[in-house]
Design a protein around this motif. Structure first.
Motif, PDB file in Angstrom:
ATOM      1  N   ARG A 132       0.835  -1.211   0.000  1.00  0.00           N
ATOM      2  CA  ARG A 132       0.000   0.000   0.000  1.00  0.00           C
ATOM      3  C   ARG A 132       0.866   1.255   0.000  1.00  0.00           C
ATOM      4  N   PRO A 135       4.052   0.571  -3.676  1.00  0.00           N
ATOM      5  CA  PRO A 135       3.770  -0.482  -4.656  1.00  0.00           C
ATOM      6  C   PRO A 135       4.847  -0.549  -5.743  1.00  0.00           C
ATOM      7  N   TYR A 181      -0.154  -5.742  -5.446  1.00  0.00           N
ATOM      8  CA  TYR A 181       0.413  -4.393  -5.298  1.00  0.00           C
ATOM      9  C   TYR A 181       1.523  -4.150  -6.319  1.00  0.00           C
TER      10      TYR A 181
END
Ligand code: LLP
Length: 430
Positions: A132, A135, A181
């Motif tokens: 988060r 990435p 991600y």
């Protein structure tokens, strides 16, 4: 190989112990740089040696490692900070600094993002938190292959009772999680515990190969972790480095064959690089005889070296006689420190059982040298009983250098404050 260990010592690397104590005071950690450099050289066959700085993280030691081409591992924001202060620059392949932990605290997450560090994730949550925040990077996964090893139950870092690493059965799930991600699992890492032996190593290599095959060709580096043992007492051995390397290299070569690209092989020792370089010098301040026991009480305690009280760890010890008499007779003694706690004993076995050690007769004013104290020594020290942290000295060919001055009691109190008396009630004390 320092076996059997002498119980009288007048010098450390050619410098008189008494002179070191006089000049820098006691308790004092002394590190012999030549031993560290020799150890680094013995690992040259690995593509990369990454120092687990938790073993001994003084800036001067990190600087020494860096100047000898050793990369570094960090387990906290503090250790990242140390590495950069010692001149490590985070960018590059292989990454000079890797953050290896089971969690991110807020500071570590910030530091890793700000410095664009390579992260070795030891829990699925770390993948989410890093993904988060940052990435699209390459990451390493630290795996728990389902078994472990350690010189004590407290240093075994694998198996289902270990809090370390990503459980091996969750590897595929974690690779997929990373992909969400845009994170690429470029590295796999296993640190199974301190005190590797070859039989155990074969299992680790096998587990690494199975995991890498499962993760697939995105894997470009594998890390054997740390754990290289050093002998602390007669009968203990180093691992056979040729055989150790051969096993890991064979694993790497099979993976390169399968993936059709190079795979870097890293090793991540702490203890092996610094343990035998380090000595803790203390002064004998009391000699007590109780029934048939004799105690030497010194000015260092488990606030300086916690390994005996934590693990029942054995450290070789020697006396430096103040009068230079190296031919004193020996007796069985118990060696303890100054702390207000019965466990403050350097001669104890796991479980806290006090044992005697055969040492030369000693008097107040003689010095005690606790050997093999360069790994997990100073760094695990504390301010218990409001004892200041010890000083550290590095011995180089040009003589001794103070690399940490002794903490003062004022420094120890820094940051503490007494809140102002409450204003809404009468003060309890006038
Ligand atoms: N890599 C990782 C991820 C580690 O956690 C450790 C040590 C190492 C490498 C280096 O392991 P070494 O080569 O030093 O065995 N306080 C204990 C040792 C704790 C080891 C913690 N992790 C002791 O005094 O024996």
């Amino acid at each position: 190989m320092p076996e059997p260990w002498a119980t009288t010592r007048t010098e450390i690397a050619g410098i008189a112990v008494a002179e070191l104590a006089r000049r820098f005071g006691t308790p004092l950690f002394v590190y012999d740089q030549a031993v560290v450099v020799e150890r680094i050289g013995s690992l040259a066959r690995f593509d990369h040696v990454r120092y687990a700085q938790k073993a001994c993280s003084n800036l001067a030691v990190l600087d020494l490692m860096r100047r000898h081409g050793v990369l570094v591992d960090a387990v906290s924001a503090g250790e990242i900070h140390r590495a950069t202060r010692a001149g490590y620059r985070p960018a590059g392949t292989p990454p000079a600094i890797v953050y290896t932990a089971d969690i991110f605290d807020a500071d570590a997450l910030d530091q890793c993002a700000r410095l664009d560090l390579h992260v070795n994730c030891g829990s699925p949550d770390m993948i989410d938190q890093w993904g988060r925040r940052s990435p699209g990077r390459e990451i390493t996964l630290r795996l728990n292959p389902g078994f472990g090893h350690g010189h004590s139950r407290k240093t075994n870092t694998g198996g289902k009772q270990s809090k370390h690493g990503i459980w091996h059965e969750q590897l595929a799930e974690c690779v997929a999680r990373a992909q969400q991600y845009g994170l690429t699992v470029a590295g796999l890492h296993m640190h199974i515990g301190s005190g590797t032996d070859l039989e155990h190593l074969s299992r680790v290599c096998q587990a690494m190969e199975t995991a890498a095959v499962e993760a697939g060709p995105q894997v470009t580096s594998i890390s054997a972790g740390g754990g290289l043992p050093v002998p602390y007492q007669a009968g203990e051995r180093y691992v056979d480095l040729d055989a150790y390397y051969e096993r890991w290299n064979a694993t790497r070569l099979r993976l390169e064959d399968r993936f059709r690209h190079p795979v870097r092989l890293e090793i991540e020792p702490g203890r092996y690089l610094t343990a035998e370089a380090g000595y803790l010098v203390a002064e004998i301040r009391a000699v007590k005889r109780q029934a048939d026991n004799t105690f030497y009480l010194v000015d260092a305690g488990f606030n300086n070296l916690a390994r005996p009280i934590l693990y029942g760890a054995y450290h070789p010890m020697a006396i430096t006689p103040a009068d230079g008499d190296t031919a004193r007779s020996h007796r069985d003694v118990i060696v303890g420190g100054p702390l207000c706690e019965s466990g403050d004993i350097f001669t104890q076995e796991e479980g806290g059982f006090v044992v005697a050690r055969r040492l030369p007769e000693a008097r107040v004013g003689d010095l005690l040298v606790i050997e093999n104290a360069g790994a997990y020594g100073f760094v695990m020290g504390s301010n218990y009983n409001s004892k200041p942290l010890a000083a550290e000295v590095l011995l180089r060919s040009d003589g001794p250098h103070l690399i940490r001055r002794r903490q003062s009691v004022e420094e120890l109190l820094q940051g503490e404050s007494i809140p102002a008396p409450p204003t809404d009630h009468a003060a309890p004390h006038s």
